[in-house]
Write a protein that holds these residues in place. Structure first.
Motif, mmCIF file in Angstrom:
data_model
loop_
_atom_site.group_PDB
_atom_site.id
_atom_site.type_symbol
_atom_site.label_atom_id
_atom_site.label_comp_id
_atom_site.label_asym_id
_atom_site.label_seq_id
_atom_site.Cartn_x
_atom_site.Cartn_y
_atom_site.Cartn_z
ATOM 1 N N TYR A 29 32.135 17.040 38.003
ATOM 2 C CA TYR A 29 33.420 16.038 39.188
ATOM 3 C C TYR A 29 33.289 16.738 40.664
ATOM 4 C CZ TYR A 29 38.360 15.066 38.940
ATOM 5 O OH TYR A 29 38.951 14.405 39.124
ATOM 6 N N HIS B 180 34.125 17.905 33.780
ATOM 7 C CA HIS B 180 34.263 19.245 34.662
ATOM 8 C C HIS B 180 36.005 18.766 35.405
ATOM 9 C CE1 HIS B 180 30.407 21.142 35.231
ATOM 10 N NE2 HIS B 180 30.808 20.615 34.237
ATOM 11 N N ARG C 118 37.776 25.312 40.399
ATOM 12 C CA ARG C 118 38.282 25.722 41.422
ATOM 13 C C ARG C 118 37.708 24.729 42.709
ATOM 14 N NH1 ARG C 118 37.718 29.520 46.737
ATOM 15 N NH2 ARG C 118 35.759 28.922 46.703
ATOM 16 N N GLY C 119 36.225 24.502 42.789
ATOM 17 C CA GLY C 119 35.395 23.029 43.791
ATOM 18 C C GLY C 119 35.904 24.125 44.485
ATOM 19 N N ASP C 120 34.504 23.782 45.465
ATOM 20 C CA ASP C 120 34.127 24.357 46.770
ATOM 21 C C ASP C 120 34.883 23.536 48.022
ATOM 22 O OD1 ASP C 120 31.616 25.800 46.565
ATOM 23 O OD2 ASP C 120 30.457 24.519 46.472
ATOM 24 N N HIS D 79 42.844 29.454 43.118
ATOM 25 C CA HIS D 79 41.565 29.349 42.463
ATOM 26 C C HIS D 79 41.891 29.357 41.243
ATOM 27 C CE1 HIS D 79 40.575 32.093 45.639
ATOM 28 N NE2 HIS D 79 41.618 32.600 44.906
ATOM 29 N N ALA D 80 40.223 28.766 40.513
ATOM 30 C CA ALA D 80 39.927 28.125 38.921
ATOM 31 C C ALA D 80 41.233 28.784 38.424
ATOM 32 C CB ALA D 80 38.668 28.572 38.919
ATOM 33 N N TYR E 152 28.693 33.803 38.717
ATOM 34 C CA TYR E 152 28.232 34.217 39.432
ATOM 35 C C TYR E 152 27.509 35.412 39.865
ATOM 36 C CZ TYR E 152 31.431 30.347 41.326
ATOM 37 O OH TYR E 152 31.597 28.945 41.351
ATOM 38 N N HIS F 283 30.132 35.322 44.237
ATOM 39 C CA HIS F 283 30.565 34.073 44.763
ATOM 40 C C HIS F 283 30.162 34.187 46.083
ATOM 41 C CE1 HIS F 283 32.938 30.796 46.034
ATOM 42 N NE2 HIS F 283 32.833 30.180 44.890
ATOM 43 N N SER G 10 33.403 35.869 47.917
ATOM 44 C CA SER G 10 33.742 37.607 47.613
ATOM 45 C C SER G 10 33.004 38.962 48.715
ATOM 46 C CB SER G 10 33.050 37.782 46.280
ATOM 47 O OG SER G 10 33.501 36.543 45.176
ATOM 48 N N ASP H 113 34.291 40.656 42.241
ATOM 49 C CA ASP H 113 34.451 39.361 41.939
ATOM 50 C C ASP H 113 34.546 39.718 40.390
ATOM 51 O OD1 ASP H 113 33.270 37.051 42.468
ATOM 52 O OD2 ASP H 113 31.323 37.059 42.143
ATOM 53 N N PHE I 247 38.249 39.724 39.958
ATOM 54 C CA PHE I 247 39.570 37.837 39.361
ATOM 55 C C PHE I 247 38.399 37.462 38.634
ATOM 56 C CE2 PHE I 247 39.739 39.021 44.452
ATOM 57 C CZ PHE I 247 41.173 39.036 44.010
ATOM 58 N N LYS J 289 40.559 36.035 35.614
ATOM 59 C CA LYS J 289 39.953 33.715 35.087
ATOM 60 C C LYS J 289 39.969 34.231 33.210
ATOM 61 C CE LYS J 289 36.244 31.857 36.524
ATOM 62 N NZ LYS J 289 35.645 31.184 38.149
HETATM 63 P P1 FAD Z 1 37.518 30.849 41.620
HETATM 64 O O1 FAD Z 1 37.154 31.214 40.238
HETATM 65 O O2 FAD Z 1 38.780 29.458 41.949
HETATM 66 O O3 FAD Z 1 35.912 31.757 42.814
HETATM 67 C C1 FAD Z 1 35.972 31.543 43.855
HETATM 68 C C2 FAD Z 1 35.868 32.926 44.550
HETATM 69 O O4 FAD Z 1 37.467 33.301 44.609
HETATM 70 C C3 FAD Z 1 35.694 33.594 44.457
HETATM 71 O O5 FAD Z 1 34.729 35.022 45.666
HETATM 72 C C4 FAD Z 1 36.486 34.515 43.272
HETATM 73 O O6 FAD Z 1 36.000 36.093 43.454
HETATM 74 C C5 FAD Z 1 37.820 34.829 44.082
HETATM 75 N N1 FAD Z 1 39.178 35.194 42.996
HETATM 76 C C6 FAD Z 1 39.058 34.407 42.338
HETATM 77 N N2 FAD Z 1 40.175 34.609 41.470
HETATM 78 C C7 FAD Z 1 40.845 34.614 43.011
HETATM 79 C C8 FAD Z 1 42.400 35.617 42.945
HETATM 80 N N3 FAD Z 1 43.388 35.407 42.029
HETATM 81 N N4 FAD Z 1 42.898 36.087 44.411
HETATM 82 C C9 FAD Z 1 41.877 36.115 44.802
HETATM 83 N N5 FAD Z 1 40.372 36.000 45.346
HETATM 84 C C10 FAD Z 1 40.220 34.723 44.203
HETATM 85 N N6 FAD Z 1 32.111 22.507 42.042
HETATM 86 C C11 FAD Z 1 32.062 20.896 41.846
HETATM 87 O O7 FAD Z 1 32.918 20.479 42.986
HETATM 88 N N7 FAD Z 1 32.152 20.195 40.362
HETATM 89 C C12 FAD Z 1 31.406 21.067 39.629
HETATM 90 O O8 FAD Z 1 31.535 19.718 38.212
HETATM 91 C C13 FAD Z 1 31.110 21.864 39.999
HETATM 92 N N8 FAD Z 1 30.340 22.858 38.620
HETATM 93 C C14 FAD Z 1 30.289 24.157 38.702
HETATM 94 C C15 FAD Z 1 29.803 24.562 37.166
HETATM 95 C C16 FAD Z 1 29.614 25.919 37.188
HETATM 96 C C17 FAD Z 1 28.582 26.932 36.129
HETATM 97 C C18 FAD Z 1 29.366 26.497 38.683
HETATM 98 C C19 FAD Z 1 28.838 28.007 39.000
HETATM 99 C C20 FAD Z 1 29.870 26.169 39.870
HETATM 100 C C21 FAD Z 1 29.728 24.761 39.777
HETATM 101 N N9 FAD Z 1 30.941 23.793 40.661
HETATM 102 C C22 FAD Z 1 32.164 22.830 40.700
HETATM 103 C C23 FAD Z 1 30.709 24.821 42.223
HETATM 104 C C24 FAD Z 1 32.058 25.484 42.240
HETATM 105 O O9 FAD Z 1 33.377 24.603 42.067
HETATM 106 C C25 FAD Z 1 32.197 26.652 43.521
HETATM 107 O O10 FAD Z 1 31.049 27.864 43.099
HETATM 108 C C26 FAD Z 1 33.384 26.772 43.757
HETATM 109 O O11 FAD Z 1 33.221 27.464 44.868
HETATM 110 C C27 FAD Z 1 34.584 28.105 43.110
HETATM 111 O O12 FAD Z 1 34.719 27.815 41.936
HETATM 112 P P2 FAD Z 1 35.346 28.564 40.982
HETATM 113 O O13 FAD Z 1 35.706 27.738 40.017
HETATM 114 O O14 FAD Z 1 34.212 29.823 40.590
HETATM 115 O O15 FAD Z 1 36.425 29.253 41.822
#
Ligand code: FAD
Length: 284
Positions: free
Chosen positions: A42, A70, A100-102, A119-120, A141, A145, A148, A154, A157, A161
């Motif tokens: 996505y 996704h 969450r997305g990048d 966050h996700a 990760y 990540h 982090s 990491d 968190f 999640k």
């Molecule tokens: P999160 O879980 O929110 O984590 C991001 C960062 O925030 C981490 O450092 C985490 O430790 C930190 N964090 C989490 N919760 C908290 C909190 N409560 N307070 C403070 N910090 C916190 N990207 C796309 O755009 N489209 C896709 O389809 C896609 N698919 C993916 C599939 C996989 C298997 C993976 C590994 C990655 C994918 N990505 C995709 C990339 C992803 O969107 C990025 O890696 C993004 O930067 C982090 O997403 P996340 O869901 O892990 O975020």
């Protein structure tokens, strides 16, 4: 995941209507391999949202393979994301990868006043709230990540999640299985007990190595670097070497007790076919 070894593949949706046909054909060919499921990525910011749902529905309804759609939430309003979740549910989607997305530089420069998700974890809570029976995946990760401070943070968190309602986790790509095994040990110690699917990316060209490493920050073991140096001069040689390297990683994971491996073969049925054929007897 409960029935012996299995494999799943990932595809990305077209960016335009024009490219839809070629993606559909690739997905059709990958479906014929009967993987455990096919995931559909996505676009962060929702650029390809329509096509993610279209492709995921097609995989499930027309090609008879379970699909994992996704969904990202960065830069989105709660109202629009909740609307998408409802749409996914109405379309019969049973599995969502909640991300969450990048945070791209373009997004960071923009107006954040309508961003409702940090966050996700927040997205997972919303999906659970709207459809309690949805199967939800999250990202993890093994090499930490990039945002982090350290692995301890990491993993803390990540635990939050999972506690918000994640049913399984899929890892970022890695090229050294020891990093994954160490990570598994640490997350189990932290009380994270959901199934973890390692994500393996078969490298098929020297250019792809650069892109993949930049995107994921993954460590390149010397053995892998040597292989790229030696065979990266053409896409044909690199593809053969990359598929063999990925197969070796997959077999090592199976041998060490991992049941499902997720392969980032993207929209390349020929890569998915070769991997599947390399492990055909094992997977039976
Ligand atoms: P999160 O879980 O929110 O984590 C991001 C960062 O925030 C981490 O450092 C985490 O430790 C930190 N964090 C989490 N919760 C908290 C909190 N409560 N307070 C403070 N910090 C916190 N990207 C796309 O755009 N489209 C896709 O389809 C896609 N698919 C993916 C599939 C996989 C298997 C993976 C590994 C990655 C994918 N990505 C995709 C990339 C992803 O969107 C990025 O890696 C993004 O930067 C982090 O997403 P996340 O869901 O892990 O975020």
């Amino acid at each position: 995941m409960k029935n012996g070894f299995s494999i799943s593949f990932e595809v990305f949706p077209p960016k335009t209507e024009y490219a839809f046909e070629s993606v559909k054909n690739a997905v059709h060919d990958i479906s014929k391999l009967k993987p455990a499921f096919i995931s559909v990525t996505y676009g962060a910011g929702g650029g390809t949202s329509r096509y993610t749902l279209d492709i995921a529905r097609k995989i499930m309804k027309e090609y008879g393979v379970p699909s994992l759609a996704h969904l990202t939430c960065v830069s989105s309003s709660r109202e629009s994301v909740r609307e998408k979740i409802r749409k996914f549910k109405e379309s019969g989607i049973e599995n969502i990868m909640a991300l969450r997305g990048d945070l791209t530089p373009e997004l960071e420069k923009g107006d954040r006043s309508k961003w409702d998700y940090r966050h996700a974890t927040d997205l997972i809570a919303d999906i659970r709230d709207i459809c309690s029976d949805m199967c939800i995946g999250g990202a993890c990760y093994p090499e930490v990540h990039p945002e982090s401070l350290n692995q301890e943070e990491d993993i803390a968190f990540l635990k939050a999640k999972v506690d918000a309602g994640c049913d399984f986790l899929t890892t970022q790509m890695f090229f050294d299985n020891n990093l994954f095994f160490n990570f598994m040990y640490k997350i189990r110690e932290a009380g994270i007990n959901v199934p973890i699917m390692p994500g393996i990316m078969p490298i098929t060209s020297a250019k792809q190595v650069e892109r993949a490493i930049k995107l994921s920050g993954s460590f390149m073991p010397q053995r892998f670097k040597t292989l790229v140096d030696k065979f990266g001069y053409s896409d044909e040689t690199m593809m053969q070497a990359g598929i063999i390297y990925a197969t070796d990683q997959i077999i090592d994971l199976y041998a060490n007790g991992i049941k499902n491996v997720h392969v980032y073969s993207m929209n390349k049925p020929e890569v998915a076919e070769k991997i599947m054929s390399n492990i055909s007897t094992i997977i039976k």
